[in-house]
Design a protein around this motif. Structure first.
Motif, PDB file in Angstrom:
ATOM      1  N   GLU A   1      -5.153  -6.383  -8.378  1.00  0.00           N
ATOM      2  CA  GLU A   1      -4.174  -5.762  -7.506  1.00  0.00           C
ATOM      3  C   GLU A   1      -2.934  -6.640  -7.376  1.00  0.00           C
ATOM      4  O   GLU A   1      -2.993  -7.851  -7.567  1.00  0.00           O
TER       5      GLU A   1
ATOM      6  N   ARG B   1      -0.677  -8.208  -4.671  1.00  0.00           N
ATOM      7  CA  ARG B   1      -0.879  -8.522  -3.253  1.00  0.00           C
ATOM      8  C   ARG B   1       0.183  -9.499  -2.769  1.00  0.00           C
ATOM      9  O   ARG B   1       0.453 -10.513  -3.409  1.00  0.00           O
TER      10      ARG B   1
ATOM     11  N   TYR C   1       0.831  -1.199   0.000  1.00  0.00           N
ATOM     12  CA  TYR C   1       0.000   0.000   0.000  1.00  0.00           C
ATOM     13  C   TYR C   1       0.866   1.250   0.000  1.00  0.00           C
ATOM     14  O   TYR C   1       2.036   1.222   0.410  1.00  0.00           O
TER      15      TYR C   1
ATOM     16  N   ALA D   1      -4.293   0.746  -2.421  1.00  0.00           N
ATOM     17  CA  ALA D   1      -3.813  -0.525  -2.955  1.00  0.00           C
ATOM     18  C   ALA D   1      -3.018  -0.318  -4.241  1.00  0.00           C
ATOM     19  O   ALA D   1      -3.117   0.719  -4.909  1.00  0.00           O
ATOM     20  N   THR D   2      -2.256  -1.321  -4.603  1.00  0.00           N
ATOM     21  CA  THR D   2      -1.397  -1.268  -5.782  1.00  0.00           C
ATOM     22  C   THR D   2      -2.058  -1.977  -6.953  1.00  0.00           C
ATOM     23  O   THR D   2      -2.291  -3.189  -6.890  1.00  0.00           O
ATOM     24  N   PRO D   3      -2.385  -1.269  -8.024  1.00  0.00           N
ATOM     25  CA  PRO D   3      -2.999  -1.942  -9.173  1.00  0.00           C
ATOM     26  C   PRO D   3      -2.002  -2.844  -9.872  1.00  0.00           C
ATOM     27  O   PRO D   3      -0.788  -2.621  -9.823  1.00  0.00           O
ATOM     28  N   ASN D   4      -2.526  -3.863 -10.509  1.00  0.00           N
ATOM     29  CA  ASN D   4      -1.673  -4.829 -11.224  1.00  0.00           C
ATOM     30  C   ASN D   4      -1.445  -4.315 -12.643  1.00  0.00           C
ATOM     31  O   ASN D   4      -2.136  -4.705 -13.577  1.00  0.00           O
TER      32      ASN D   4
END
Length: 742
Positions: free
Chosen positions: A532, A534, A168, A184-187
């Motif tokens: 995301e 993860r 994050y 959150a971190t997008p893919n």
């Protein structure tokens, strides 16, 4: 002279400067046992079980990020605690203000004074999941909540922190209050498919690696494993019904009656012994039992057997029938009715010329059956064939007359084979004739894609070709075949990892692939299509709200965080490779602070896939320093370096261009500033070095994370201190305005 020349040549071959050693011009250290006010800590073990506290208050170290303060001090970010989520529930996340005085001469004295700290907290309940101190008013954040690794100070004075658990981005006020929910971190994978769409997984003959091929159970297993399409190869019974078999011959036998290969138990059935015959199948004499010599009722008395028993066993022999195309469609409809999941079918009309010579048009039968069963959605059907004429007939005549328009796929087999409709007409060309740019353009006139033998995509030396790019240029999708899990089908370079082969194909841009193990294929695709990035520590897994697996190694999130000199863009570099990316390549994300949007700024390549990065800091608008290190400590430490990377210059493979700036295992210390210096050379052999900051064009500050209460850097039983290095570079940096200590 010759020795120097050889050394210089070797360095240039590696793309390194011959002047590797920076000079130590300042040194200070903070003793390991340095504590600040706060509750006792260190009570949790690696399983999260609480016992007696090991420490009376809060250890100040280790440090995982640094920024310069306007008053001349430095602000250091504490790491997540005692090394893991499970044992850090009583370690409070803080930023400590340190006043550093460098020892810069033989008689000088280095000094580190710990000042006040900023406590990271969430009193406004921005974190939507349970945290350790969630019931308290202040909701102080701990190392069991986040693994904080780097931070920047935005132009408005707020703090942006990179986390590894999510990963994050965390946004705090200047005094440490969380201002927003964790971001959150997008893919941002960017697979080069034809239209940017997610690639499909086709269950090749169902899940034929786990159940006998072309049975309803095989198709069911494929669907449960995550296949987007199931593939029924179609042949015709004596009474004109399309059934799923890979070949018209259900069991082939030699001249002595020995079964060579079988997909049903027909050869063991005495009532059908008179059906044994020899036929020319695509010009080749084949002796065996043929589907077209059996009525559907007779065929239904047979049972499927494993085609590759030596490889896949016989556990399921005799359990399943031969299904009709209508039954396959019924299965797919039943799955949709029960689960809402829309699975497609990918039928192949087998040996159309062979059946035409018997007066049977399998293409017409296929369209008639699809219409009768109400399964003509072009998003859920691909029709494929190894021959060309029947596809052209489908496109030009059969489908238009039926009022149906479905995508067609031209199958392309190995270079030593040929479409049989060509061969039957005396055409001597092989499948290679379908792979030229001109041929691909011609295919696009009647088909939507090509189903290529996978060696057209990846050679038997494991090299990716330009086939996909050329097919895409013609407007064609590419669905190669066949990907299998067994070692016998894998190139040595994959080291018995079938996912590695699939990932290479996806990186090549394929729009889908056929596999005997669709559960494996779906797992690989999910890593690319998950919304995301993860890590296993992401709270979605603890709360059960994630439908996908982790696609990043444990605590592999944002180890390095930097702010562009303009103050507009935050750069965040992952510590580990996202599943599916090339091993040793790390994604560098760009986050626009105003719009809160993400882009992929590039990929950083580690010198060794087992290495890790430790920090990221700006030089100018396009250049940043990266700490890269191995996982060794003390005598096992070999690789600890600072590189300069450019976001505007890329290597041939598209990765960020990098230049060595400092080799931390070879630092000149002519004044003997550090107590560990030997013969004028200083080494920095700590396992984690996670702090780098540009002070001016010629000087950088570097410090280690001592992983308190870790040992081993300066001796097997010696607690690691935090050491602060002022390093004069051999070549000045091209600093942007506002970068460095003023």
């Amino acid at each position: 002279m010759k020795t120097c020349f050889v050394r210089l040549t070797a360095l240039l071959a590696l793309g390194l400067s011959p002047a590797l050693a920076a000079t130590l011009v300042g040194y200070a250290e903070l003793p390991a046992d340095t504590f600040a006010a706060g509750p006792a800590s260190g009570a949790y073990n690696g399983q999260g079980v609480r016992g007696a506290a090991r420490f009376p208050s809060q250890p100040v170290q280790g440090f995982s990020g640094v920024q310069a303060a306007k008053d001349g001090s430095y602000v250091f970010l504490s790491d997540n605690g005692y090394g893991a989520k499970a044992n850090s529930a009583d370690f409070l996340l803080r930023m400590y203000r340190l006043n550093l005085t460098a020892k810069n001469g033989p008689t000088g004295k280095g000094e580190v004074k710990v000042g006040n700290f900023i406590q990271l907290r969430d009193p406004d309940r921005k974190v939507p999941w349970l945290i350790v101190n969630g019931a308290s008013a202040d909701r102080l954040l701990t190392g069991a909540d986040f693994d904080v690794e780097g931070f920047v100070v935005a132009p408005d004075g707020t703090l942006w922190v990179g986390d590894e658990f999510g990963p994050y981005l965390l946004h705090f006020s200047a005094d440490g209050k969380l201002l927003d929910a964790p971001i959150a971190t997008p893919n941002l994978v960017g697979l080069p498919t034809l239209k940017g769409q997610a690639p499909i997984v086709v269950g090749h003959r169902g899940s034929s690696g786990t159940r006998p091929e072309h049975t309803l159970e095989s198709y069911r297993m494929a669907i449960e494993g995550g296949a987007d399409f199931v593939e029924p190869d179609l042949v015709v019974t004596k009474d004109g019904v399309l059934v799923a078999r890979h070949e018209p011959v259900m069991a082939s036998v030699d001249k002595d009656g020995k079964v060579l290969e079988a997909t049903t138990d027909v050869a063991t059935r005495p009532e059908f012994k008179d059906r044994l015959t020899t036929k020319k199948l695509d010009g080749v004499d084949v002796r065996g039992y043929f589907v077209e010599d059996f009525t559907l009722a007779e065929l239904k008395t047979l049972r499927a057997v494993e085609r590759l028993p030596a490889l896949r066993g016989k556990n399921y022999d005799g359990k399943f029938e031969v299904p009709t195309l209508a039954e396959v469609i019924a299965l797919v409809k039943d799955v949709e009715a029960k689960t809402g999941r829309k699975v497609g079918i990918y039928p192949e009309t087998k040996h159309p010329t062979y059946f035409r010579q018997m007066g049977v048009n399998t293409s017409q039968l296929l369209i008639d059956t699809l219409k009768k069963e109400g399964f003509t959605n072009p998003d859920r059907v691909f029709i494929q064939s190894f021959e060309t004429a029947n596809l052209k007939d489908l496109k030009a005549s059969i489908m238009p007359k039926a009022g149906v328009s479905l995508p067609l796929v031209q199958l392309v087999s190995s270079p030593d084979e040929a479409p049989y409709d060509w061969t039957a007409q005396g055409d001597t060309r092989k499948y290679g004739a379908l792979t030229t740019d001109a041929a691909l353009k011609d295919i696009a006139a009647y088909a939507s894609g090509v189903g290529a033998y996978k060696r057209w995509i990846i050679t038997d030396q494991g090299e990716t070709t330009d086939f996909v790019a050329r097919a895409h240029a013609a407007g064609l999708m590419v669905h190669p075949w066949t990907f299998r899990n067994e070692a016998t089908y894998l190139l040595p370079a994959y080291a018995n990892d079938p996912e590695a082969e699939m990932r290479q194909a996806l990186r090549a841009g394929v729009d889908g692939f056929f596999t005997d193990f669709p559960a494996t294929g779906a797992n690989v695709v999910r890593a690319y299509t998950a919304p995301e990035v993860r890590s296993p520590q992401n709270p979605a897994f603890a709360t059960g709200t994630s439908s996908s697996a982790a696609n990043l190694g444990g605590s592999g999130g944002f180890e390095g965080v930097a702010l562009s000199p303009s103050g507009k863009t935050l750069y965040a570099l992952l510590e580990k490779t996202v599943t599916g990316d090339v091993a040793g390549q790390l994604r560098l994300h760009a986050f626009d602070l105003a719009s809160r949007t993400w882009t992929l700024a590039g990929r950083y390549t580690l010198e060794d896939a087992g290495n890790a990065i430790g920090d990221l800091t700006p030089v100018n608008a396009t250049e940043y320093l990266v700490l890269e290190r191995d996982n060794g400590s003390g005598d096992t430490a070999k690789f600890k370096r600072v590189y300069k990377v450019s976001t505007s210059e890329k290597n041939a493979d598209g990765t960020l261009k990098k230049t060595l700036v400092v080799d931390l295992m070879n630092v000149k210390d002519p004044q003997g500033l550090a107590p560990s210096t030997r013969s004028g050379t200083f080494t920095f052999p700590y396992v984690t070095i996670e702090n780098v900051l540009v002070l001016d064009a010629n000087t950088i500050l570097v410090a280690n994370d001592n992983n308190y209460p870790g040992t081993g850097g300066r001796g097997a039983d010696v607690k690691d201190h935090t050491e602060f290095l002022w390093l004069k570079l051999d070549a000045p940096l091209n600093l942007a305005e506002g970068v460095g200590r003023k």
